[in-house]
Scaffold this motif. Structure first.
Motif, PDB file in Angstrom:
ATOM      1  N   ASN A  74      -2.458 -16.373   5.176  1.00  5.42           N
ATOM      2  CA  ASN A  74      -1.754 -15.676   6.263  1.00  5.42           C
ATOM      3  C   ASN A  74      -2.700 -14.984   7.231  1.00  5.42           C
ATOM      4  O   ASN A  74      -2.246 -14.330   8.171  1.00  5.42           O
ATOM      5  N   GLN A  75      -4.016 -15.102   6.950  1.00  6.03           N
ATOM      6  CA  GLN A  75      -5.038 -14.449   7.780  1.00  6.03           C
ATOM      7  C   GLN A  75      -4.716 -12.976   7.988  1.00  6.03           C
ATOM      8  O   GLN A  75      -4.617 -12.467   9.103  1.00  6.03           O
ATOM      9  N   GLU A  76      -4.572 -12.272   6.871  1.00  5.65           N
ATOM     10  CA  GLU A  76      -4.253 -10.844   6.876  1.00  5.65           C
ATOM     11  C   GLU A  76      -5.373 -10.079   6.169  1.00  5.65           C
ATOM     12  O   GLU A  76      -5.290  -9.799   4.959  1.00  5.65           O
ATOM     13  N   PRO A  77      -6.448  -9.740   6.885  1.00  4.91           N
ATOM     14  CA  PRO A  77      -7.582  -9.053   6.257  1.00  4.91           C
ATOM     15  C   PRO A  77      -7.197  -7.763   5.546  1.00  4.91           C
ATOM     16  O   PRO A  77      -7.826  -7.398   4.542  1.00  4.91           O
ATOM     17  N   GLU A  78      -6.180  -7.076   6.085  1.00  6.11           N
ATOM     18  CA  GLU A  78      -5.785  -5.811   5.483  1.00  6.11           C
ATOM     19  C   GLU A  78      -5.204  -5.986   4.081  1.00  6.11           C
ATOM     20  O   GLU A  78      -5.094  -5.006   3.326  1.00  6.11           O
ATOM     21  N   ARG A  79      -4.866  -7.213   3.699  1.00  6.33           N
ATOM     22  CA  ARG A  79      -4.285  -7.464   2.385  1.00  6.33           C
ATOM     23  C   ARG A  79      -5.297  -8.041   1.388  1.00  6.33           C
ATOM     24  O   ARG A  79      -4.934  -8.431   0.288  1.00  6.33           O
ATOM     25  N   ILE A  80      -6.571  -8.074   1.770  1.00  3.02           N
ATOM     26  CA  ILE A  80      -7.597  -8.555   0.836  1.00  3.02           C
ATOM     27  C   ILE A  80      -7.710  -7.563  -0.324  1.00  3.02           C
ATOM     28  O   ILE A  80      -7.979  -6.383  -0.120  1.00  3.02           O
ATOM     29  N   PRO A  81      -7.502  -8.012  -1.545  1.00  2.00           N
ATOM     30  CA  PRO A  81      -7.610  -7.089  -2.692  1.00  2.00           C
ATOM     31  C   PRO A  81      -9.065  -6.805  -3.020  1.00  2.00           C
ATOM     32  O   PRO A  81      -9.968  -7.534  -2.602  1.00  2.00           O
TER      33      PRO A  81
END
Length: 590
Positions: free
Chosen positions: A376-383
């Motif tokens: 989803n190309q969502e860097p803020e969701r990288i664990p």
């Protein structure tokens, strides 16, 4: 405790829980087992088994008809733990060895082998998930019951499914398997159905005639009828036998003193591999004793789709392999030349859609979250990447994970994800690419893994030494696993490193772990203290380990220096075997 049961037309299938004593194992440490002959990436390797047990609950599934009771444990890799024959007098005869506990032994691929039962191995000769939970399902039909089990394995990402089933009037257990490669690369594999059966000196071997490859302290070929042993009492050392051209497609063993036997039959074109493994009577019985608590003995009869364990096959992308075989438990001696191959044409075909996906979600959750963020190309969701104490390493069998970790490392600047990416590449044998990624990471584990790759794969101890000595000060540098690697690299260097090794070993002075004792003995030999090295080796209580000969080599060096007889350097004195080098048991060799 019963969770569910189904009964139909004389058939019964029951799911239940059993409590079993478990001897916990100590794991090697936080550095991945990539390109390591002592392990199987991305799984952990055990280096020690505790002396005390603890009770743990295990999921069981029992199948039963009028002749047979069979119990499978999905929590032990799908092992069939019991196969009983109902007798006319109302008694039952157990045909499989049951140690009564889970007490892992130092046998490849992960140093956590347990004997007994029937193990379906894939993709190497002993399953990497021997002690792991796999997925399963129960199937009930009008005239047949079955339990299917399996997973998508982490090493290559291949899928495997095993199945045990009983028909209403079957006096045998049907075993089927399906292996499939859903990936984009061909992968090596082997599979052996390994049945551990109880044995005694009077256990009789009933196997086909023909030439047999004998693997003991030497490799040779014998004629089974004229040179093969008839009973367990005739085998004096651990020995494997592989049939090269059997005259029948059935084999088995029977023990008169136990009134127990187990026989196997399959289509030779589909299952040509036949193996007998015995630790014999006498010196090598210790190899069975280590996974039991009462010294009862076990031997193994095996079948597989390959001729022997020196080779592996390959599954190409999208390719599958299916096989079927039959186990016959008995309380009396059978004639292998009178056994008929059951007709299995009525069984429904095992389909690709039946295959299981990944098991053990707890070890994959972080990586699945990363994949979702990447897609989803969502860097803020990288664990956050798995930490040092987790011993979780990126599964090499998930192809898309490499791109996801590369992306996460770039956008977040995470050295931990860069380390995981390098580990993943090393686990896929892409060593040069792995070293490049590891060099970009400041994670302490990256230095250590890169050092291992330089030492073991590239044979460059000086490069490895520089990497180890670059590990930032902290908890990792004091880990025993890292100190042992440091010592091994020092020994591989051309220059004298005795003083450096002595300083390192001083930090492990209180440790009685087997590998630490080995390093202490090696140092003593290099310092000319052969007597002290010899005494240290023969007085330490080593846990036996298969197909690793470092201790024997050290003992021989000490014995040679002291001018002692060859009997002073016997492998059994230091818990090692005498097997000749043979087989594809290890994922990596030097």
């Amino acid at each position: 405790m019963t969770s569910s049961s189904h009964t139909r037309t004389g058939l019964a299938i029951r799911e239940h829980i059993e409590s079993i004593p478990v001897f916990p194992t100590e794991k090697a440490g936080p550095i991945p087992t990539a390109c390591n002959p002592a392990g199987c990436y991305p799984y952990e390797t055990a280096i020690k088994t505790a002396s005390k047990s603890e009770l743990r609950d295990f999921q069981m599934v029992t199948l039963e008809n009028q002749f047979i009771v069979a119990t499978l444990c999905p929590d032990l890799g799908g092992r069939l733990v019991s196969l009983k024959r109902k007798n006319h007098d109302g008694s039952v005869t157990e045909s499989l060895f049951d140690s009564g506990c889970v007490r892992p032994a130092r046998i490849l691929p992960r140093g956590e082998f347990i004997g007994g039962g029937i193990e379906l191995s894939f993709p190497i000769s002993h399953s990497p998930v021997l002690l792991e939970k796999v997925l399963y399902r129960c199937i009930t039909e009008d005239n047949r019951i079955a339990v299917q089990f399996g997973e998508r394995e982490l090493r290559f990402g291949m899928q495997w499914l095993g199945e045990y089933s009983l028909g209403e009037n079957d006096d045998y257990l049907t075993q089927r398997a399906l292996f499939h490669n859903p990936g984009t690369k061909a992968h090596p594999w082997m599979s052996w159905s390994n049945a551990g059966v109880p044995c005694a000196p009077d256990t009789e071997f009933q196997f086909p005639a023909g030439p047999v490859l004998r693997h003991s302290s030497k490799l040779d070929v014998i004629d089974w009828e004229t040179e093969g042993p008839c009973t367990q009492s005739e085998i004096s050392e651990m020995t494997g036998y592989f049939w090269q051209d059997p005259d029948v497609n059935a084999f088995g063993v029977y023990t008169p003193s136990l009134n127990s036997g187990l026989y196997h039959i399959a289509d030779r074109d589909q299952m040509p591999g036949i193996k007998l493994w015995s630790d014999g009577v006498g010196r090598d019985e210790i190899w069975v004793n280590q996974y039991t608590t009462d010294n009862r003995q076990c031997l193994e009869i095996q079948a597989g789709p390959l001729a022997d364990q020196s080779i592996k096959a390959h599954l190409s992308p999208g390719e599958s392999h299916a096989q079927i075989e039959f186990w016959i438990p008995t309380s009396k001696r059978l004639n292998i030349r009178e056994l008929d191959l059951p007709d299995a044409r009525h069984l429904p075909e095992l389909r690709i859609d039946d295959l299981f996906s990944w098991a053990r979600e707890e070890s994959l959750e972080i990586f699945k979250l990363l994949l979702a963020a990447y897609r989803n190309q969502e860097p803020e969701r990288i664990p956050n990447a798995p930490g040092e104490e987790s011993n979780l390493w990126a599964p090499s069998g998930i192809d898309e994970l490499g791109d996801a970790m590369d992306w996460a490392s770039d956008v977040s600047g995470s050295s931990a994800w860069r380390f995981q990416y390098g580990s993943w590449l090393a686990g896929r044998n892409e060593v040069d690419a792995a070293l490049k990624q590891l060099s970009l990471s400041k994670d302490p584990r990256a230095y250590a893994l890169a050092a291992w790759l330089q030492h073991f794969v590239n044979k460059s101890p000086q490069s490895a030494l520089a990497l180890i000595e670059s590990i930032p000060d902290g908890s990792l540098k004091s880990k025993q696993q890292i100190i042992l690697l440091h010592l091994e690299v020092f020994r591989a260097c051309d220059e004298d490193t005795v003083e450096e090794r002595q300083k390192l070993l001083a930090s492990l002075s209180d440790s009685q772990d087997d590998q630490v004792i080995e390093e202490k003995a090696a140092l003593l030999i290099d310092r000319g203290q052969a007597r002290e090295a010899y005494d240290l080796l023969i007085n330490h209580s080593f846990q036996p380990v298969h197909q690793r000969y470092r201790r024997t080599e050290l003992l021989q060096l000490a014995v040679t220096a002291l001018g002692l007889s060859a009997k002073a350097a016997l492998p059994e004195l230091v818990g090692e075997d005498t097997l000749a080098e043979f087989g594809a048991y290890q994922e990596y060799t030097s």
